[in-house]
Design an enzyme around this catalytic site. Sequence first.
Site, PDB file in Angstrom:
ATOM      1  N   CYS A 135      67.780  -8.114 -40.923  1.00 38.74           N
ATOM      2  CA  CYS A 135      67.333  -6.902 -41.611  1.00 38.74           C
ATOM      3  C   CYS A 135      68.491  -6.105 -42.197  1.00 38.74           C
ATOM      4  O   CYS A 135      68.396  -5.581 -43.303  1.00 38.74           O
ATOM      5  CB  CYS A 135      66.579  -5.990 -40.641  1.00 38.74           C
ATOM      6  SG  CYS A 135      65.300  -6.790 -39.684  1.00 38.74           S
ATOM      7  N   ASP A 136      69.578  -5.969 -41.447  1.00 36.81           N
ATOM      8  CA  ASP A 136      70.616  -4.996 -41.785  1.00 36.81           C
ATOM      9  C   ASP A 136      71.983  -5.582 -42.116  1.00 36.81           C
ATOM     10  O   ASP A 136      72.896  -4.840 -42.470  1.00 36.81           O
ATOM     11  CB  ASP A 136      70.781  -4.010 -40.624  1.00 36.81           C
ATOM     12  CG  ASP A 136      69.510  -3.233 -40.341  1.00 36.81           C
ATOM     13  OD1 ASP A 136      68.687  -3.064 -41.257  1.00 36.81           O
ATOM     14  OD2 ASP A 136      69.327  -2.796 -39.190  1.00 36.81           O
ATOM     15  N   CYS A 160      68.998  -5.979 -35.648  1.00 36.65           N
ATOM     16  CA  CYS A 160      68.537  -7.111 -36.453  1.00 36.65           C
ATOM     17  C   CYS A 160      69.515  -7.424 -37.572  1.00 36.65           C
ATOM     18  O   CYS A 160      69.592  -6.705 -38.570  1.00 36.65           O
ATOM     19  CB  CYS A 160      67.165  -6.779 -37.038  1.00 36.65           C
ATOM     20  SG  CYS A 160      66.508  -8.066 -38.116  1.00 36.65           S
TER      21      CYS A 160
END
Length: 195
Positions: A18-19, A15
């Site tokens: 997300c990251d 992701c």
Amino acid sequence: IPGEEEFIGRGVSFCATCDGAFFRDRNVLVVGGGDTALTEALLLTKFVKKLTIVHRRDQLRAVKILQERAFKDEKIDFLWDSIPVEIKGDRSVRSVVVQNKKDGTLREIAADGVFMAIGIVPNTTFVRELVRLDPNGYIETDENLKTSVEGIYAAGDVRKGSLKQVVAASSDGAVAATSAGEYLESLREQDEAGI
């Protein structure tokens, strides 16, 4: 592949939203060639120093607009006809061994991260004979997260239209639980009324 599970959360990600920020000014690989891979890659270019898309074919499958954006982006390189076969590192990812599918040659590429973006398969096989699924295998729900079967609700990444984010799945869970509670209350009321 060897190293993939070992380095989840330590360089292997699924992701970019997300990251991505964890890879600021670093070199990363994105594995895939469809819409998911190019969307992730284009988002990652806001953070990374260099990005290589590793694709098992000699052309992308993503929609044309995503391809055009990726080809124009100076941070993105492409490694065609190739697949990752091993992820190496110590405490975190340091390199990825990639194999050329045409000639079988192996190449080790230095990388701080690997984003696996080869698509998503929802874990819904256990309900495929029970509730209605869309052509991609996601559970169809209404706005209250009710499925095609009375009394069954779905929440999270298995649901058609899900954002594939923890916060969205948590919200879905609250909606589904509330809807299920209301359904059970209506059954209790019907039982008390003798209906």
